[in-house]
Write an enzyme that holds these catalytic residues in place. Structure first.
Site, PDB file in Angstrom:
ATOM      1  N   HIS A  40       0.811  -1.219   0.000  1.00  0.00           N
ATOM      2  CA  HIS A  40       0.000   0.000   0.000  1.00  0.00           C
ATOM      3  C   HIS A  40       0.844   1.269   0.000  1.00  0.00           C
ATOM      4  CE1 HIS A  40       0.472  -0.227   4.510  1.00  0.00           C
ATOM      5  NE2 HIS A  40       0.523   1.086   4.368  1.00  0.00           N
ATOM      6  N   ASP A  98       0.227  -7.856   1.860  1.00  0.00           N
ATOM      7  CA  ASP A  98       0.473  -6.418   1.707  1.00  0.00           C
ATOM      8  C   ASP A  98       1.967  -6.127   1.555  1.00  0.00           C
ATOM      9  OD1 ASP A  98      -0.101  -3.715   1.484  1.00  0.00           O
ATOM     10  OD2 ASP A  98      -0.019  -3.378   3.654  1.00  0.00           O
ATOM     11  N   GLY A 129       3.535   5.971   7.869  1.00  0.00           N
ATOM     12  CA  GLY A 129       4.929   6.255   7.519  1.00  0.00           C
ATOM     13  C   GLY A 129       5.844   5.161   8.030  1.00  0.00           C
ATOM     14  N   ASN A 130       5.441   4.469   9.114  1.00  0.00           N
ATOM     15  CA  ASN A 130       6.184   3.302   9.579  1.00  0.00           C
ATOM     16  C   ASN A 130       5.935   2.085   8.681  1.00  0.00           C
ATOM     17  OD1 ASN A 130       5.997   4.556  12.741  1.00  0.00           O
ATOM     18  ND2 ASN A 130       7.831   3.365  12.219  1.00  0.00           N
ATOM     19  N   SER A 131       4.881   2.140   7.881  1.00  0.00           N
ATOM     20  CA  SER A 131       4.522   1.001   7.039  1.00  0.00           C
ATOM     21  C   SER A 131       5.697   0.560   6.168  1.00  0.00           C
ATOM     22  CB  SER A 131       3.348   1.368   6.138  1.00  0.00           C
ATOM     23  OG  SER A 131       2.185   1.620   6.902  1.00  0.00           O
ATOM     24  N   THR A 133       3.113  -3.435   9.122  1.00  0.00           N
ATOM     25  CA  THR A 133       2.142  -3.306   8.030  1.00  0.00           C
ATOM     26  C   THR A 133       0.852  -2.575   8.391  1.00  0.00           C
ATOM     27  OG1 THR A 133       1.061  -4.564   6.254  1.00  0.00           O
ATOM     28  CG2 THR A 133       0.960  -5.504   8.468  1.00  0.00           C
ATOM     29  N   ALA A 134       0.492  -2.525   9.685  1.00  0.00           N
ATOM     30  CA  ALA A 134      -0.799  -1.901  10.011  1.00  0.00           C
ATOM     31  C   ALA A 134      -0.838  -1.512  11.479  1.00  0.00           C
ATOM     32  CB  ALA A 134      -1.954  -2.865   9.698  1.00  0.00           C
ATOM     33  N   ILE A 135      -1.731  -0.600  11.788  1.00  0.00           N
ATOM     34  CA  ILE A 135      -2.048  -0.252  13.179  1.00  0.00           C
ATOM     35  C   ILE A 135      -3.557  -0.311  13.330  1.00  0.00           C
ATOM     36  CG2 ILE A 135       0.001   1.147  13.621  1.00  0.00           C
ATOM     37  CD1 ILE A 135      -1.633   3.638  13.017  1.00  0.00           C
ATOM     38  N   LEU A 136      -3.977  -0.642  14.516  1.00  0.00           N
ATOM     39  CA  LEU A 136      -5.423  -0.715  14.783  1.00  0.00           C
ATOM     40  C   LEU A 136      -5.973   0.698  14.915  1.00  0.00           C
ATOM     41  CD1 LEU A 136      -7.795  -2.623  15.295  1.00  0.00           C
ATOM     42  CD2 LEU A 136      -7.250  -2.494  17.736  1.00  0.00           C
TER      43      LEU A 136
END
Length: 304
Positions: free
Chosen positions: A147, A177, A254-256, A272-275
């Site tokens: 993404h 992802d 940005g950490n992705s 890859t994701a945060i809640l």
């Protein structure tokens, strides 16, 4: 002073017995022994060079003996001495934290990833988004999130030494992802990250996340593994990611694509994701990372 007798090395002839009928001859005076030549009678103390050499040798021997006599005996180190030295070192030197050592180990392999699209008039590149990547092969092969680069018409990466170059997508793994990038140029001293199996990873293990949250960085945050085998549904609800590592090291947009790293600087996952329970898209304590085994398989690597 009485001179000792000198003995010749020549053998003497045995005297013949006297003839009984012969008239005895008058006794002859004994033959004088020849005096030794002057060189044979010369003593060592009569030669000044030998005399001074002997004096110097005796003086050196005396000095050495005195030095040994004054030198104190070496004391054996005890465990108490060693403990005291260690404590003094700890008191007078500030040691880096485990998170700092992990950051130092991984940072040469972390890159900033930026996607661009053309402006409406087609004359300018407009920034689409920023994320993070990690070099896993020193030829410039980079892992990031799909993404981060999805829809980008051009991609630029910045290495830890400040070198910038373009990159292209060479592979994708949508179910995780993940995207694989190939940098078009690389630093001469490119260092690839070390990957570590998650087979022995446990909740409570310390980890750090390194990346460019909101484009600021490189930044690092520390936390622990919160859980394993988690699932996450994307905010758009398009697909579900499974078998994720849950962690509580702070991560934000940005950490992705950045690495999730153990305290020894080895990569166990790709952030890859945060809640997001709200629309703020800020960290609330739960982040997710794709296990490195899945990520490595995206480029045909499975080192475990």
């Amino acid at each position: 002073m009485r001179r000792p007798a000198l003995y010749s090395s020549a053998s003497r002839a045995r005297p013949e017995p006297p003839d009984a009928d012969a008239t005895p001859s008058p006794p002859q005076p004994p033959e004088a022994v020849p005096a030794a030549p002057p060189a044979a009678r010369k003593r060592w103390w009569s030669d000044p060079r030998l005399l001074w050499a002997t004096i110097a040798l005796l003086a050196a021997a005396a000095l050495g003996a005195g030095t040994l006599a004054l030198r104190p005996g070496a004391r054996m180190l005890t465990q108490k001495d060693i403990d005291a030295a260690v404590m003094r070192t700890l008191e007078t030197n500030v040691l880096p934290s485990p998170a700092a050592k992990a950051y130092a180990a991984i940072i040469p392999s972390v890159v900033r990833v930026m996607g661009f699209v053309k402006s409406k008039d087609g004359k300018q590149d407009v920034e689409q988004g920023v994320g993070t990547g990690v070099v896993i092969v020193d030829k410039g092969i980079i892992l990031t999130n799909l993404h981060v680069v999805a829809g980008a018409q051009s991609i630029k990466v910045t290495f830890s030494d400040g070198m910038e170059t373009t990159a292209s997508v060479t592979g994708t793994q949508p179910e995780n992802d993940l995207a694989v990038l190939q940098a078009h140029k690389i630093p001469d001293d490119m260092i690839a990250a070390t990957m570590r199996s998650t087979a022995d990873l446990m909740p409570g293990d310390q980890v750090v996340a390194v990346g460019f949250p909101f484009g600021i960085g490189p930044s690092t945050s520390a936390g622990v593994v919160s859980g394993l085998g988690r699932s996450f549904r994307s905010p758009e609800g398009k697909h579900v990611l499974t078998n994720l590592i849950q962690f509580d090291a702070a991560a934000n947009p940005g950490n992705s694509g950045g690495p999730l790293v153990t305290m020894d600087g080895q990569v166990v996952g790709i952030v890859t994701a945060i809640l997001n329970p709200s629309q703020q898209r800020t960290f609330v304590g739960i982040g997710f990372a794709v296990p490195i085994e899945n990520a490595a398989s995206a480029v045909g690597l499975h080192p475990f």
